[in-house]
Design a protein around this motif. Structure first.
Motif, PDB file in Angstrom:
ATOM      1  N   PRO A 203       0.836  -1.213   0.000  1.00 54.07           N
ATOM      2  CA  PRO A 203       0.000   0.000   0.000  1.00 54.07           C
ATOM      3  C   PRO A 203       0.869   1.260   0.000  1.00 54.07           C
ATOM      4  O   PRO A 203       2.011   1.236   0.463  1.00 54.07           O
ATOM      5  N   PRO A 204       0.326   2.349  -0.525  1.00 54.28           N
ATOM      6  CA  PRO A 204       1.082   3.596  -0.526  1.00 54.28           C
ATOM      7  C   PRO A 204       1.221   4.136   0.892  1.00 54.28           C
ATOM      8  O   PRO A 204       0.538   3.682   1.813  1.00 54.28           O
ATOM      9  N   ILE A 205       2.123   5.084   1.053  1.00 50.05           N
ATOM     10  CA  ILE A 205       2.200   5.807   2.322  1.00 50.05           C
ATOM     11  C   ILE A 205       1.615   7.194   2.094  1.00 50.05           C
ATOM     12  O   ILE A 205       1.489   7.649   0.952  1.00 50.05           O
ATOM     13  N   HIS A 206       1.242   7.824   3.171  1.00 51.99           N
ATOM     14  CA  HIS A 206       0.682   9.163   3.101  1.00 51.99           C
ATOM     15  C   HIS A 206       1.512  10.086   3.982  1.00 51.99           C
ATOM     16  O   HIS A 206       2.161   9.634   4.929  1.00 51.99           O
ATOM     17  N   GLN A 207       1.483  11.335   3.639  1.00 54.39           N
ATOM     18  CA  GLN A 207       2.226  12.328   4.391  1.00 54.39           C
ATOM     19  C   GLN A 207       1.259  13.461   4.725  1.00 54.39           C
ATOM     20  O   GLN A 207       0.621  14.028   3.835  1.00 54.39           O
ATOM     21  N   LEU A 208       1.169  13.770   6.007  1.00 53.15           N
ATOM     22  CA  LEU A 208       0.308  14.845   6.475  1.00 53.15           C
ATOM     23  C   LEU A 208       1.184  16.039   6.821  1.00 53.15           C
ATOM     24  O   LEU A 208       2.134  15.906   7.603  1.00 53.15           O
ATOM     25  N   ARG A 209       0.884  17.183   6.212  1.00 55.37           N
ATOM     26  CA  ARG A 209       1.640  18.407   6.447  1.00 55.37           C
ATOM     27  C   ARG A 209       0.698  19.442   7.053  1.00 55.37           C
ATOM     28  O   ARG A 209      -0.356  19.734   6.490  1.00 55.37           O
ATOM     29  N   ILE A 210       1.074  19.988   8.200  1.00 57.03           N
ATOM     30  CA  ILE A 210       0.265  20.996   8.883  1.00 57.03           C
ATOM     31  C   ILE A 210       1.133  22.235   9.091  1.00 57.03           C
ATOM     32  O   ILE A 210       2.140  22.180   9.791  1.00 57.03           O
ATOM     33  N   TYR A 211       0.751  23.321   8.445  1.00 56.66           N
ATOM     34  CA  TYR A 211       1.473  24.585   8.544  1.00 56.66           C
ATOM     35  C   TYR A 211       0.677  25.545   9.420  1.00 56.66           C
ATOM     36  O   TYR A 211      -0.502  25.767   9.155  1.00 56.66           O
ATOM     37  N   GLU A 212       1.311  26.105  10.416  1.00 57.91           N
ATOM     38  CA  GLU A 212       0.706  27.223  11.131  1.00 57.91           C
ATOM     39  C   GLU A 212       1.177  28.472  10.402  1.00 57.91           C
ATOM     40  O   GLU A 212       2.382  28.692  10.241  1.00 57.91           O
TER      41      GLU A 212
ATOM     42  N   LYS B 278       4.323   6.443  -3.351  1.00 59.01           N
ATOM     43  CA  LYS B 278       4.534   5.020  -3.601  1.00 59.01           C
ATOM     44  C   LYS B 278       5.301   4.396  -2.438  1.00 59.01           C
ATOM     45  O   LYS B 278       5.001   3.293  -1.994  1.00 59.01           O
ATOM     46  N   ASP B 279       6.316   5.130  -1.947  1.00 65.61           N
ATOM     47  CA  ASP B 279       7.141   4.644  -0.837  1.00 65.61           C
ATOM     48  C   ASP B 279       7.932   5.810  -0.250  1.00 65.61           C
ATOM     49  O   ASP B 279       7.880   6.926  -0.774  1.00 65.61           O
ATOM     50  N   GLU B 280       8.660   5.552   0.822  1.00 70.03           N
ATOM     51  CA  GLU B 280       9.407   6.619   1.493  1.00 70.03           C
ATOM     52  C   GLU B 280      10.551   7.154   0.645  1.00 70.03           C
ATOM     53  O   GLU B 280      10.871   8.341   0.714  1.00 70.03           O
ATOM     54  N   THR B 281      11.165   6.307  -0.169  1.00 71.71           N
ATOM     55  CA  THR B 281      12.246   6.769  -1.039  1.00 71.71           C
ATOM     56  C   THR B 281      11.717   7.795  -2.033  1.00 71.71           C
ATOM     57  O   THR B 281      12.338   8.848  -2.234  1.00 71.71           O
ATOM     58  N   SER B 282      10.575   7.509  -2.641  1.00 70.36           N
ATOM     59  CA  SER B 282       9.957   8.458  -3.580  1.00 70.36           C
ATOM     60  C   SER B 282       9.656   9.781  -2.893  1.00 70.36           C
ATOM     61  O   SER B 282       9.892  10.852  -3.457  1.00 70.36           O
ATOM     62  N   MET B 283       9.141   9.701  -1.678  1.00 70.94           N
ATOM     63  CA  MET B 283       8.812  10.900  -0.912  1.00 70.94           C
ATOM     64  C   MET B 283      10.072  11.731  -0.659  1.00 70.94           C
ATOM     65  O   MET B 283      10.099  12.935  -0.903  1.00 70.94           O
ATOM     66  N   LYS B 284      11.125  11.072  -0.194  1.00 69.86           N
ATOM     67  CA  LYS B 284      12.369  11.767   0.137  1.00 69.86           C
ATOM     68  C   LYS B 284      12.970  12.438  -1.100  1.00 69.86           C
ATOM     69  O   LYS B 284      13.364  13.605  -1.058  1.00 69.86           O
TER      70      LYS B 284
END
Length: 115
Positions: free
Chosen positions: A3-12, A61-67
């Motif tokens: 399964p894919p991974i997700h990344q949650l970004r929260i900016y104040e 797709k994976d953490e490498t792609s994200m990085k």
């Protein structure tokens, strides 16, 4: 299939620069992120403890792609120039960023959020 991974970004974001931040993200960041393979699932505005927040969820797709995508985006000369120009005109755009990598559990009802 993994399964894919997700990344949650929260900016104040400072309330006085909220509209300029939103325009910069919409008009520039989204376009440049696309060059590096970012898949944005959804984008939200939020208020938490009287603070303005900008929140978005990415799918990878994976953490490498994200990085690799983040490295490309953050070193992109056009993005660096836009950030410098808007900071000079409007000051601080981001007070803080929370960044979370999310991995689906095996019992999650959805294995992918994108259709």
């Amino acid at each position: 299939m993994i399964p894919p991974i997700h990344q949650l970004r929260i900016y104040e974001i400072p309330k006085e620069n909220k509209q300029v931040f939103l325009e910069r993200f919409r008009d520039h960041a989204l376009r440049i992120m696309k060059k590096y393979g970012f898949t944005i699932v959804a984008i939200w505005e939020s208020e938490f403890k009287e603070k303005a927040e900008f929140v978005y969820l990415l799918e990878w797709k994976d953490e490498t792609s994200m990085k690799l995508a983040w490295e490309g985006f953050m070193s992109d000369n056009e993005w660096k120039e836009i950030k410098a120009k808007t900071a000079k005109l409007h000051g601080n755009f981001v007070n803080s960023i929370e960044d979370r990598t999310l991995r689906l559990t095996e019992f999650s009802p959805e294995k992918g959020l994108l259709k």
